[in-house]
Design an enzyme around this catalytic site. Structure first.
Site, PDB file in Angstrom:
ATOM      1  N   CYS A   1      39.625  33.633  17.219  1.00  0.00           N
ATOM      2  CA  CYS A   1      38.587  34.487  17.860  1.00  0.00           C
ATOM      3  C   CYS A   1      37.242  33.849  16.924  1.00  0.00           C
ATOM      4  O   CYS A   1      37.099  34.279  15.981  1.00  0.00           O
ATOM      5  CB  CYS A   1      38.832  35.968  17.337  1.00  0.00           C
ATOM      6  SG  CYS A   1      37.684  36.929  18.004  1.00  0.00           S
TER       7      CYS A   1
ATOM      8  N   GLU B   1      38.135  36.986  29.416  1.00  0.00           N
ATOM      9  CA  GLU B   1      39.160  36.982  28.377  1.00  0.00           C
ATOM     10  C   GLU B   1      40.558  37.286  28.463  1.00  0.00           C
ATOM     11  O   GLU B   1      40.890  38.661  29.082  1.00  0.00           O
ATOM     12  CB  GLU B   1      38.638  37.842  27.148  1.00  0.00           C
ATOM     13  CG  GLU B   1      37.810  36.703  26.153  1.00  0.00           C
ATOM     14  CD  GLU B   1      37.428  37.474  25.024  1.00  0.00           C
ATOM     15  OE1 GLU B   1      38.421  38.015  24.106  1.00  0.00           O
ATOM     16  OE2 GLU B   1      36.479  37.552  24.520  1.00  0.00           O
TER      17      GLU B   1
ATOM     18  N   CYS C   1      32.454  34.838  24.147  1.00  0.00           N
ATOM     19  CA  CYS C   1      33.691  34.255  23.560  1.00  0.00           C
ATOM     20  C   CYS C   1      33.446  33.138  22.986  1.00  0.00           C
ATOM     21  O   CYS C   1      33.027  31.965  23.245  1.00  0.00           O
ATOM     22  CB  CYS C   1      34.694  34.167  24.653  1.00  0.00           C
ATOM     23  SG  CYS C   1      36.326  33.444  24.288  1.00  0.00           S
TER      24      CYS C   1
HETATM   25  O1  ZDP Z   1      42.770  33.895  23.228  1.00  0.00           O
HETATM   26  C1  ZDP Z   1      42.427  35.127  23.404  1.00  0.00           C
HETATM   27  O2  ZDP Z   1      43.573  35.789  23.754  1.00  0.00           O
HETATM   28  C2  ZDP Z   1      41.152  35.733  23.303  1.00  0.00           C
HETATM   29  N1  ZDP Z   1      41.236  36.735  24.045  1.00  0.00           N
HETATM   30  C3  ZDP Z   1      40.900  35.956  21.842  1.00  0.00           C
HETATM   31  C4  ZDP Z   1      39.586  36.405  21.431  1.00  0.00           C
HETATM   32  C5  ZDP Z   1      38.639  35.449  21.588  1.00  0.00           C
HETATM   33  C6  ZDP Z   1      37.201  35.741  21.257  1.00  0.00           C
HETATM   34  N2  ZDP Z   1      36.658  36.264  22.227  1.00  0.00           N
HETATM   35  C7  ZDP Z   1      36.424  34.617  20.672  1.00  0.00           C
HETATM   36  O3  ZDP Z   1      35.164  34.815  20.598  1.00  0.00           O
HETATM   37  O4  ZDP Z   1      36.850  33.454  20.395  1.00  0.00           O
HETATM   38  C8  ZDP Z   1      37.121  36.891  20.465  1.00  0.00           C
END
Ligand code: ZDP
Length: 277
Positions: free
Chosen positions: A73, A211, A220
């Site tokens: 993330c 997402e 993201c």
């Molecule tokens: O890969 C996933 O399931 C994403 N939803 C994870 C979260 C990614 C995020 N938005 C980012 O900033 O990389 C937090």
């Protein structure tokens, strides 16, 4: 009661929990889902746990707001770096070495901004994963199977999967219908994050984000890195560009050593005590 701190990075918001006393997250994925509910819980796009690690000084895990676990993330790791500084955890070399399910990630402080070495982009089908092309193949601007064949996708993993779709006009994107259909398209066995991108110029890309496991979010970080890589591979951008997300801009730099660096903000919003049942 479990103490927590709420952080946001470009409006991508997270509940952070200091979980260093035990190796497993102190909330189940179902409890994390409830905590993220904006009516029945605190509200958030995910819950992030700071954990002890065997191989690195620190480790993190993240649950999305549907209770699924993501490997990484990008916005969350900037929030985690600020949280760790708040906990008075000493930095090494101006940053932290954090083990994630996407490998070693190293955020460093750059004034109030955080710059994160997000590691290497991965392109092979089995690394995404996708069934669109055979093992070893890459997906660079290829159509999805019907009935979605009007979308050409470029697939990049930053530890987690991203489908990048270039469009002429972001305003014409029907995110709430197209996003979930592509997220759960049969070509993606572990589902995928979905990004619609309009190239304003080679150093400025504008994005709408859907997402995996969280729906339409304001930003993201892993996605912004995947978008820059996809744009460079399609000859649409330079290796250093601004990726403008609904919540604001991130600076992305794909270094000559192949690592992708992301710079952006993270902010503490409030602290509290969580009662869980
Ligand atoms: O890969 C996933 O399931 C994403 N939803 C994870 C979260 C990614 C995020 N938005 C980012 O900033 O990389 C937090």
């Amino acid at each position: 009661m479990i103490p927590f701190t709420k952080y946001q990075g470009l409006g991508n918001d997270f509940v952070l929990i200091d979980n260093r006393t035990q190796p497993e997250p102190m909330l189940s994925s179902e409890q994390a889902r409830q905590v993220c509910d904006r009516n029945f819980g605190i509200g958030g796009d995910g819950v992030i746990f700071l954990l002890p690690s065997t191989s690195q000084p620190h480790a993190m895990r993240i649950f999305n707001n549907d209770g699924s676990e993501a490997q990484m993330c990008g916005n969350g790791i900037r929030c985690l770096a600020k949280f760790m500084r708040e906990l008075n955890i000493p930095t090494e070399d101006g940053g932290y070495s954090i083990e994630t399910k996407a490998g070693l990630i190293v955020p460093r402080f750059d004034g109030e901004q955080v710059t994160v070495d997000m590691g290497l982009p991965r392109l092979r089908a089995e690394e995404i994963p996708t069934t669109l092309v055979p093992k070893g193949g890459k997906v660079l601007n290829l159509p999805l199977p019907a009935p979605w064949s009007r979308f050409n996708v470029t697939l990049v993993s930053m530890g987690n999967p991203h489908a990048v779709i270039f469009v002429d006009d972001l305003n014409a994107v029907d995110l709430v219908n197209w996003g979930p259909a592509i997220e759960s398209h049969p070509a993606f066995p572990e589902r995928t994050n979905v990004h619609f991108v309009q190239v304003l110029n080679p150093t400025h890309l504008k994005v709408k984000v859907w997402e995996r496991g969280a729906g339409p979010t304001l930003a993201c970080g892993t996605g912004a890195c995947a978008i820059l890589v996809a744009a460079v591979l399609n000859q649409k951008a330079e290796k250093r560009a601004t990726v403008e997300l609904p919540g604001g801009p991130l600076e992305i730099d794909w270094h000559d050593n192949d690592h992708v660096f992301m710079t952006g903000p993270a902010q503490k919003v409030f602290v509290g005590q969580l009662s869980v049942s």
